[in-house]
Motif scaffolding. Sequence first.
Motif, PDB file in Angstrom:
ATOM      1  N   TRP A  85       0.863  -1.196   0.000  1.00  0.00           N
ATOM      2  CA  TRP A  85       0.000   0.000   0.000  1.00  0.00           C
ATOM      3  C   TRP A  85       0.889   1.232   0.000  1.00  0.00           C
ATOM      4  CZ3 TRP A  85      -2.415   2.484   4.832  1.00  0.00           C
ATOM      5  CH2 TRP A  85      -3.291   3.523   4.473  1.00  0.00           C
ATOM      6  N   PRO A  86       1.289   1.720  -1.155  1.00  0.00           N
ATOM      7  CA  PRO A  86       2.240   2.847  -1.241  1.00  0.00           C
ATOM      8  C   PRO A  86       1.772   4.099  -0.526  1.00  0.00           C
ATOM      9  CG  PRO A  86       2.009   1.768  -3.368  1.00  0.00           C
ATOM     10  CD  PRO A  86       0.941   1.193  -2.494  1.00  0.00           C
ATOM     11  N   GLY A  87       0.466   4.247  -0.331  1.00  0.00           N
ATOM     12  CA  GLY A  87      -0.022   5.433   0.343  1.00  0.00           C
ATOM     13  C   GLY A  87       0.089   5.366   1.853  1.00  0.00           C
ATOM     14  N   GLY A  88       0.531   4.236   2.379  1.00  0.00           N
ATOM     15  CA  GLY A  88       0.637   4.068   3.821  1.00  0.00           C
ATOM     16  C   GLY A  88       1.912   4.677   4.378  1.00  0.00           C
ATOM     17  N   PRO A  89       2.220   4.388   5.625  1.00  0.00           N
ATOM     18  CA  PRO A  89       3.438   4.926   6.254  1.00  0.00           C
ATOM     19  C   PRO A  89       4.689   4.520   5.478  1.00  0.00           C
ATOM     20  CG  PRO A  89       1.997   3.924   7.889  1.00  0.00           C
ATOM     21  CD  PRO A  89       1.442   3.554   6.552  1.00  0.00           C
ATOM     22  N   GLY A  90       5.644   5.422   5.429  1.00  0.00           N
ATOM     23  CA  GLY A  90       6.886   5.147   4.715  1.00  0.00           C
ATOM     24  C   GLY A  90       7.711   4.072   5.419  1.00  0.00           C
ATOM     25  N   PRO A  91       8.583   3.378   4.688  1.00  0.00           N
ATOM     26  CA  PRO A  91       9.382   2.310   5.292  1.00  0.00           C
ATOM     27  C   PRO A  91      10.310   2.805   6.390  1.00  0.00           C
ATOM     28  CG  PRO A  91      10.169   2.850   3.076  1.00  0.00           C
ATOM     29  CD  PRO A  91       8.870   3.570   3.264  1.00  0.00           C
ATOM     30  N   GLU A  92      10.627   4.118   6.393  1.00  0.00           N
ATOM     31  CA  GLU A  92      11.514   4.630   7.439  1.00  0.00           C
ATOM     32  C   GLU A  92      10.890   4.505   8.827  1.00  0.00           C
ATOM     33  OE1 GLU A  92       9.128   8.022   5.670  1.00  0.00           O
ATOM     34  OE2 GLU A  92      10.350   6.348   4.928  1.00  0.00           O
ATOM     35  N   TRP A  93       9.547   4.434   8.867  1.00  0.00           N
ATOM     36  CA  TRP A  93       8.894   4.266  10.164  1.00  0.00           C
ATOM     37  C   TRP A  93       9.208   2.900  10.774  1.00  0.00           C
ATOM     38  CZ3 TRP A  93       7.063   7.882  13.151  1.00  0.00           C
ATOM     39  CH2 TRP A  93       6.666   9.103  12.590  1.00  0.00           C
ATOM     40  N   GLY A  94       9.554   1.953   9.945  1.00  0.00           N
ATOM     41  CA  GLY A  94       9.964   0.650  10.464  1.00  0.00           C
ATOM     42  C   GLY A  94      11.221   0.764  11.306  1.00  0.00           C
ATOM     43  N   VAL A  96      12.092   3.428  12.919  1.00  0.00           N
ATOM     44  CA  VAL A  96      11.703   4.118  14.156  1.00  0.00           C
ATOM     45  C   VAL A  96      11.154   3.127  15.170  1.00  0.00           C
ATOM     46  CG1 VAL A  96      10.156   5.843  15.147  1.00  0.00           C
ATOM     47  CG2 VAL A  96      11.273   6.294  12.955  1.00  0.00           C
ATOM     48  N   LEU A  97      10.280   2.245  14.709  1.00  0.00           N
ATOM     49  CA  LEU A  97       9.699   1.248  15.615  1.00  0.00           C
ATOM     50  C   LEU A  97      10.764   0.302  16.149  1.00  0.00           C
ATOM     51  CD1 LEU A  97       6.377   0.344  13.737  1.00  0.00           C
ATOM     52  CD2 LEU A  97       6.686   1.861  15.703  1.00  0.00           C
ATOM     53  N   LEU A  98      11.708  -0.092  15.310  1.00  0.00           N
ATOM     54  CA  LEU A  98      12.779  -0.974  15.760  1.00  0.00           C
ATOM     55  C   LEU A  98      13.659  -0.277  16.796  1.00  0.00           C
ATOM     56  CD1 LEU A  98      13.858  -2.678  12.408  1.00  0.00           C
ATOM     57  CD2 LEU A  98      12.589  -3.709  14.307  1.00  0.00           C
ATOM     58  N   ALA A  99      13.892   1.025  16.589  1.00  0.00           N
ATOM     59  CA  ALA A  99      14.706   1.773  17.549  1.00  0.00           C
ATOM     60  C   ALA A  99      14.002   1.866  18.901  1.00  0.00           C
ATOM     61  CB  ALA A  99      15.005   3.166  17.007  1.00  0.00           C
ATOM     62  N   VAL A 100      12.698   2.125  18.868  1.00  0.00           N
ATOM     63  CA  VAL A 100      11.944   2.199  20.123  1.00  0.00           C
ATOM     64  C   VAL A 100      11.919   0.833  20.804  1.00  0.00           C
ATOM     65  CG1 VAL A 100       9.701   2.715  21.148  1.00  0.00           C
ATOM     66  CG2 VAL A 100      10.561   4.109  19.272  1.00  0.00           C
ATOM     67  N   ALA A 101      11.789  -0.243  20.032  1.00  0.00           N
ATOM     68  CA  ALA A 101      11.825  -1.590  20.601  1.00  0.00           C
ATOM     69  C   ALA A 101      13.157  -1.841  21.304  1.00  0.00           C
ATOM     70  CB  ALA A 101      11.603  -2.629  19.507  1.00  0.00           C
ATOM     71  N   GLY A 102      14.247  -1.412  20.660  1.00  0.00           N
ATOM     72  CA  GLY A 102      15.552  -1.539  21.299  1.00  0.00           C
ATOM     73  C   GLY A 102      15.652  -0.723  22.571  1.00  0.00           C
ATOM     74  N   GLY A 103      14.956   0.418  22.613  1.00  0.00           N
ATOM     75  CA  GLY A 103      14.948   1.233  23.827  1.00  0.00           C
ATOM     76  C   GLY A 103      14.285   0.521  24.990  1.00  0.00           C
ATOM     77  N   PHE A 104      13.215  -0.210  24.704  1.00  0.00           N
ATOM     78  CA  PHE A 104      12.553  -0.966  25.775  1.00  0.00           C
ATOM     79  C   PHE A 104      13.460  -2.082  26.290  1.00  0.00           C
ATOM     80  CE2 PHE A 104       8.553   0.941  24.262  1.00  0.00           C
ATOM     81  CZ  PHE A 104       7.964   1.233  25.475  1.00  0.00           C
ATOM     82  N   VAL A 105      14.158  -2.748  25.378  1.00  0.00           N
ATOM     83  CA  VAL A 105      15.090  -3.801  25.815  1.00  0.00           C
ATOM     84  C   VAL A 105      16.210  -3.201  26.649  1.00  0.00           C
ATOM     85  CG1 VAL A 105      16.742  -5.536  25.028  1.00  0.00           C
ATOM     86  CG2 VAL A 105      14.553  -5.280  23.849  1.00  0.00           C
ATOM     87  N   LEU A 106      16.715  -2.044  26.213  1.00  0.00           N
ATOM     88  CA  LEU A 106      17.782  -1.373  26.950  1.00  0.00           C
ATOM     89  C   LEU A 106      17.295  -0.937  28.334  1.00  0.00           C
ATOM     90  CD1 LEU A 106      20.634  -0.223  27.029  1.00  0.00           C
ATOM     91  CD2 LEU A 106      19.741   1.860  25.965  1.00  0.00           C
ATOM     92  N   ALA A 107      16.057  -0.430  28.410  1.00  0.00           N
ATOM     93  CA  ALA A 107      15.502  -0.029  29.707  1.00  0.00           C
ATOM     94  C   ALA A 107      15.408  -1.214  30.647  1.00  0.00           C
ATOM     95  CB  ALA A 107      14.129   0.611  29.504  1.00  0.00           C
ATOM     96  N   ASP A 108      15.005  -2.355  30.115  1.00  0.00           N
ATOM     97  CA  ASP A 108      14.923  -3.566  30.942  1.00  0.00           C
ATOM     98  C   ASP A 108      16.301  -3.955  31.459  1.00  0.00           C
ATOM     99  OD1 ASP A 108      13.799  -5.870  32.138  1.00  0.00           O
ATOM    100  OD2 ASP A 108      14.348  -7.066  30.385  1.00  0.00           O
ATOM    101  N   ARG A 109      17.303  -3.801  30.616  1.00  0.00           N
ATOM    102  CA  ARG A 109      18.660  -4.138  31.025  1.00  0.00           C
ATOM    103  C   ARG A 109      19.185  -3.163  32.082  1.00  0.00           C
ATOM    104  NH1 ARG A 109      22.291  -7.249  28.784  1.00  0.00           N
ATOM    105  NH2 ARG A 109      21.857  -8.536  26.980  1.00  0.00           N
ATOM    106  N   ILE A 110      19.019  -1.865  31.828  1.00  0.00           N
ATOM    107  CA  ILE A 110      19.579  -0.859  32.725  1.00  0.00           C
ATOM    108  C   ILE A 110      18.910  -0.898  34.091  1.00  0.00           C
ATOM    109  CG2 ILE A 110      19.798   1.620  33.112  1.00  0.00           C
ATOM    110  CD1 ILE A 110      20.309   1.965  30.146  1.00  0.00           C
ATOM    111  N   PHE A 111      17.587  -1.007  34.107  1.00  0.00           N
ATOM    112  CA  PHE A 111      16.863  -1.012  35.379  1.00  0.00           C
ATOM    113  C   PHE A 111      16.798  -2.403  36.007  1.00  0.00           C
ATOM    114  CE2 PHE A 111      15.159   2.784  33.236  1.00  0.00           C
ATOM    115  CZ  PHE A 111      15.459   3.734  34.199  1.00  0.00           C
ATOM    116  N   GLY A 112      17.207  -3.420  35.275  1.00  0.00           N
ATOM    117  CA  GLY A 112      17.312  -4.757  35.839  1.00  0.00           C
ATOM    118  C   GLY A 112      15.992  -5.405  36.212  1.00  0.00           C
ATOM    119  N   PHE A 113      14.930  -5.130  35.456  1.00  0.00           N
ATOM    120  CA  PHE A 113      13.630  -5.704  35.797  1.00  0.00           C
ATOM    121  C   PHE A 113      13.649  -7.227  35.694  1.00  0.00           C
ATOM    122  CE2 PHE A 113      12.058  -1.456  34.089  1.00  0.00           C
ATOM    123  CZ  PHE A 113      11.957  -0.907  35.343  1.00  0.00           C
TER     124      PHE A 113
END
Length: 214
Positions: A85-94, A96-113
Amino acid sequence: MARIRPDGRPLPRNLSYPTSTTGTAGDERDSLIALFGWAEERTQLTIDWYLWRKTSRARWSKACRGAAILLGVGGGVVPLLHAAWPGGPGPEWGFVLLAVAGGFVLADRIFGFSSSWTRFMRTQATLQTDLARAQARFLSWRGALPDGATIPPDAAAEVVAIANELIEKTTTVVFQETASWADDLAVQIEQANARLVLGPQSTPTSGGSAAPPA
């Protein structure tokens, strides 16, 4: 929300132990039973504290890991959606989502949950095993007591040994858990400092994984 003990009192935020109690003055049997009861309460309070503390750690660990999984899947799906669907979100948003996912993993590591959740579960399971063994030995001791108020010296020494052993095991397990927490904290601080100083693309030096997978 505070965790409530069976007697209605709230568990303290920081682990603390009940004051020692003794039986009726001059009653050796009651004093020995009270001694084991104090050691038993001390261990049970420690178990309840770890069970209570692991609840919030488990909640945060699942939240971080779940968000990372969902965002990671979303990051992989976005380019496919854009292709279909070319009219949808651009592939660069992928990315962004991967970076945010990595942030959650990093937060889990840093805070030691995840690491603290695993550590608390292991600690309370060990304490429950030690307590069950001590209770079985104490019940056997009470069943073997002769009738009458006088307790043989070897029987009195036995219940004192049972109580002392339970106290020593509880103290040792808590000390080992605290030492493990200190090691994890040092690794987490080192990883956080490395990422802040060298940038997000750096590979932090560490002595081990601060948070095993949940």
